[in-house]
Write an enzyme that holds these catalytic residues in place. Sequence first.
Site, mmCIF file in Angstrom:
data_model
loop_
_atom_site.group_PDB
_atom_site.id
_atom_site.type_symbol
_atom_site.label_atom_id
_atom_site.label_comp_id
_atom_site.label_asym_id
_atom_site.label_seq_id
_atom_site.Cartn_x
_atom_site.Cartn_y
_atom_site.Cartn_z
ATOM 1 N N GLU A 122 0.848 -1.188 0.000
ATOM 2 C CA GLU A 122 0.000 0.000 0.000
ATOM 3 C C GLU A 122 0.887 1.243 0.000
ATOM 4 O O GLU A 122 1.854 1.286 0.760
ATOM 5 C CB GLU A 122 -0.896 0.036 1.240
ATOM 6 C CG GLU A 122 -1.893 1.183 1.171
ATOM 7 C CD GLU A 122 -2.870 1.208 2.348
ATOM 8 O OE1 GLU A 122 -2.796 0.336 3.225
ATOM 9 O OE2 GLU A 122 -3.686 2.128 2.364
ATOM 10 N N GLU A 265 -2.124 -3.912 7.113
ATOM 11 C CA GLU A 265 -3.216 -4.871 7.321
ATOM 12 C C GLU A 265 -3.336 -5.944 6.252
ATOM 13 O O GLU A 265 -4.437 -6.504 6.075
ATOM 14 C CB GLU A 265 -4.533 -4.090 7.389
ATOM 15 C CG GLU A 265 -4.992 -3.454 6.046
ATOM 16 C CD GLU A 265 -4.624 -1.989 5.864
ATOM 17 O OE1 GLU A 265 -3.648 -1.540 6.490
ATOM 18 O OE2 GLU A 265 -5.305 -1.292 5.089
ATOM 19 N N ASN A 266 -2.264 -6.298 5.538
ATOM 20 C CA ASN A 266 -2.340 -7.336 4.496
ATOM 21 C C ASN A 266 -3.223 -8.498 4.942
ATOM 22 O O ASN A 266 -3.130 -8.958 6.066
ATOM 23 C CB ASN A 266 -0.936 -7.878 4.209
ATOM 24 C CG ASN A 266 0.095 -6.800 4.137
ATOM 25 O OD1 ASN A 266 0.012 -5.927 3.298
ATOM 26 N ND2 ASN A 266 1.044 -6.811 5.060
ATOM 27 N N GLU A 299 -5.130 -2.765 12.851
ATOM 28 C CA GLU A 299 -4.877 -3.624 11.679
ATOM 29 C C GLU A 299 -5.875 -4.781 11.651
ATOM 30 O O GLU A 299 -6.345 -5.175 10.589
ATOM 31 C CB GLU A 299 -3.437 -4.150 11.669
ATOM 32 C CG GLU A 299 -2.352 -3.069 11.775
ATOM 33 C CD GLU A 299 -2.509 -1.896 10.821
ATOM 34 O OE1 GLU A 299 -3.038 -2.095 9.714
ATOM 35 O OE2 GLU A 299 -2.121 -0.764 11.188
ATOM 36 N N HIS A 302 -9.185 -3.634 10.280
ATOM 37 C CA HIS A 302 -9.173 -3.446 8.828
ATOM 38 C C HIS A 302 -9.682 -4.691 8.090
ATOM 39 O O HIS A 302 -10.069 -4.591 6.930
ATOM 40 C CB HIS A 302 -7.751 -3.162 8.333
ATOM 41 C CG HIS A 302 -7.404 -1.705 8.233
ATOM 42 N ND1 HIS A 302 -8.237 -0.779 7.670
ATOM 43 C CD2 HIS A 302 -6.280 -1.019 8.588
ATOM 44 C CE1 HIS A 302 -7.641 0.414 7.689
ATOM 45 N NE2 HIS A 302 -6.455 0.298 8.248
ATOM 46 N N GLU A 321 -9.646 4.298 6.441
ATOM 47 C CA GLU A 321 -8.780 4.747 7.539
ATOM 48 C C GLU A 321 -9.542 5.532 8.606
ATOM 49 O O GLU A 321 -9.365 5.297 9.792
ATOM 50 C CB GLU A 321 -7.589 5.553 6.999
ATOM 51 C CG GLU A 321 -6.627 4.734 6.131
ATOM 52 C CD GLU A 321 -6.085 3.486 6.813
ATOM 53 O OE1 GLU A 321 -6.239 3.328 8.049
ATOM 54 O OE2 GLU A 321 -5.517 2.627 6.104
HETATM 55 N N1 B3K Z 1 -2.833 1.004 5.704
HETATM 56 C C1 B3K Z 1 -1.510 1.158 6.252
HETATM 57 C C2 B3K Z 1 -0.777 2.333 5.732
HETATM 58 C C3 B3K Z 1 -0.017 2.123 4.495
HETATM 59 C C4 B3K Z 1 0.905 3.266 4.214
HETATM 60 C C5 B3K Z 1 1.284 3.451 2.825
HETATM 61 N N2 B3K Z 1 2.273 4.462 2.618
HETATM 62 C C6 B3K Z 1 -1.517 1.253 7.730
HETATM 63 C C7 B3K Z 1 -2.838 1.459 8.368
HETATM 64 O O1 B3K Z 1 -3.430 2.503 8.288
HETATM 65 O O2 B3K Z 1 -3.328 0.533 8.942
HETATM 66 ZN ZN ZN Z 2 -5.293 1.868 8.796
#
Ligand code: B3K
Ligand code: ZN
Length: 880
Positions: A122, A265-266, A299, A302, A321
């Site tokens: 991301e 959060e993969n 995470e 998410h 977010e």
């Molecule tokens: N979604 C990630 C952030 C990714 C950052 C990219 N530069 C962390 C979060 O908000 O959970």
């Molecule tokens: Zn996030």
Amino acid sequence: MSEKQAKFRSDYRAPDFSISTVELTFYLDPHHTRVHNRMQVHPQRQQQPLCLDGEQLKLLEVSINGELLDANDYQVDAQQLVLTKVPEQAFELEVVTEIDPANNTALEGLYQTNGSFCTQCEAEGFRRITYYLDRPDVLAIFTTTIYADQQQYPYLLSNGNPQASGTTAAGQQWVTWHDPFPKPAYLFALVAGNFELLEDHFTTRSGKQVLLQLFVDPGNLARAHYAMQALKNSMVWDEQRFGLEYDLDIYMIVAVDFFNMGAMENKGLNVFNSRYVLADAATATDQDFLNVESVIGHEYFHNWTGNRITCRDWFQLSLKEGLTVFRDQEFSSDLGSRAVNRIQAIRVMRSHQFNEDASPMAHPIRPDKVIEMNNFYTVTVYNKGAEVIRMLHTLLGETGFQAGMQCYIERHDGQAVTCDDFIAAMAAANQRDLTRFKNWYSQAGTPVVRVTENYTPASAQAAGQLRLTFAQHTPATPGQTSKQPVHIPVLLSAYSSRGERLNLTHPELQLHESGSYLFELTEATAELTITGLQQRPILALLENFSAPVRLEYNQSFADKAVLLGSAEQEVTRWEAAQQMYLDLLTAAVAKDGLVSLPPEVSQALQELLAAPLDPALKALALTPPAAEELAEHYPQDIPLALIGVACEQLKRAIAAALAEQLATWWQQQQGQPYELTAEAIAQRSLTHLAAYYLALNEPEAFNSEISQAFSHADNMTSQQALLQIATHLELACASDLLEQFELRWQHDPLVLDKWFAVQASAPVAGTVARVAELVDHPRFNRNNPNRVYALLATFSRNLLAFHQADGAGYQVVASMIRYLNGKNPQVAARLITPFTQWRRFDKQRQKLLLGHLQELQQLPNLAPDLAEKISSSLAPDMQA
Ligand code: B3K
Ligand code: ZN
């Protein structure tokens, strides 16, 4: 490179091709990793060239339906692979590329951290792994096979569930993972390395068994238990509060030392910055523990708000977010102190988000124009985004909000959607018109709400009446000069001068579930006449910071003292104290910076300290706004020196007024055993504040207390706090404590970060010189984002030191930005923020800051991250 084109939200087009499945095979090697990527591609409309995103890739082969293409069939440049002719029907496309993870210092895509491999995709990092439609609205089912040397990389991880594994004749190990949930490429992850593993299990409320695995670098296992517990707490909480369950058989978290952000959060395989996983009493402060809990929760949450339902395009980032920050804030508030969590969130808004709103990079929570997406992971998108969700929660109540969530999930599970879709679900489930509310998504800037009151006392003929007028306006921001009114929930209560709650009767005041009244300000102005009053009400307005606005409202110290002493809500009490401090500080800055506490303020603070209240709340209420927050009140020509004097003076005045009571508390708390409970954490926060004020009041006399307490401290919270007091107040013991701390913790990077940060945040004359020295410290590593943030981001937020008049502070940070431009542009771009606000300072500083911006702009190969911020800050004021 600096030529990267801006993208506009209004230009969104659905993709020309979809991809149903992706089979990835990785042959891992530090410098020569080969990636085979086989995709099933489905044209969505008439023949189009297929343009795949790809950066820093060496293209080895492309084939369609098993036939190798020759170089005439495609074009490759630094950003894309364009296949000019592709079949009209669904086809199989296979691309083979080679990448160099060991030289990937940007930490985007596939890179190495302490010898392990890991990924960060991301927002647009997947294109550094293979050619792909790297956009969040292309959802595919991923199957990933990883080959690597078994000795060096015993664990090979990817998203989803493990499917098969084996070894090759050459001593390589391979593992295949399959993720059944279609997902965008930004949620892809791969990790390979040698770790220690902590395992646990969780049974979901419908009876599904989930294996929980936490991977840490060897030697860190003992510090992983708290994070595992936080994960289980998150899973329970999301079931109980939101009715949401986990969906895969396995949930993995890997902690790595090199990471640009907090965590990622993969799907099924979170990658975390080790600072948000590793925690034990000896090395982590109370705040670190709370941060671990909140980031683990974030995470995990998410998985539904972000992964199952994702963003249609990156302009919608706040869809996931803002909502997920709201969810993690609620999680922390349900498990810990709601008031303390709320106060911390309010402080972030006032000291950082308001600042961003007043900067050249001001943007709505749903931006309209983006050059480098990584620049938009901001306090506006995240924290203001969460405040916008919180306002919905306030307007709809918990039940209405949860009904809206359910509707959102029923409608959109498995889809990539927009902020409008979210609002539509909330509106539909509650039969509410949220049209005006949507202005919060489209408008940048901090609205100002001005409230005036006019009280007519009771007479023989009639009861008293209060006329309240509300007026809102949002100041212009770059590219957005005229603004519409927004829908503002104003929570309020009324008290008598003796501190009793008063009832207010008016058709526009609804009794809210928080206990306050709710008034909805939807127009530019509104007027309420409240009748039937027996006495003049003292108003608590915008309780719980019910909207992310600046409130302009005049209230006497005496009225504020009543709220501080008697308000039912703890946040309202804290707010009354903050408003008293701000009145004192702004009055002081307007003359000579000198502060003396009016007797009603001293008395109110003494009573607060004596009251039977949560010690954490006392500590927060006895902490006046920092220089950085006060500076927010000066749009131009920030009077730095006077701000410095006033803040210092106010703290001295508080220290003197409370010295006796604080000394008693300090004595009582000596020898308390360390425990990690909410109560003990709260007590420690007041104890360390007491130590600070006592040392400020009598530095010579208290010096040995601090140094002795430091040597007896058996936990990091106390050690860090005492080190900070000694350093920031320049006590005689400071250099000795710094030396002891360094000697003891030099081999522990996360703890040593605290040592760097304590020095970089010191509001003292020697800080700039010290930071310049620390950049060359043998244990400072400019390639590690945590080190850079600890020393230089901390320093650049230290208003008085960073802006030292001779510009030496600017010099230190600018040279780090120059270095990082070529190495890690994301980190470089974070450091440049204070420069972009050059217009707010005096002429001399403007010239220095501007000089650095112009010089940086000339850098050969200026990264788009920096280019975007620099050009917006150099653009004529208030232009697009
Ligand atoms: N979604 C990630 C952030 C990714 C950052 C990219 N530069 C962390 C979060 O908000 O959970
Ligand atoms: Zn996030």
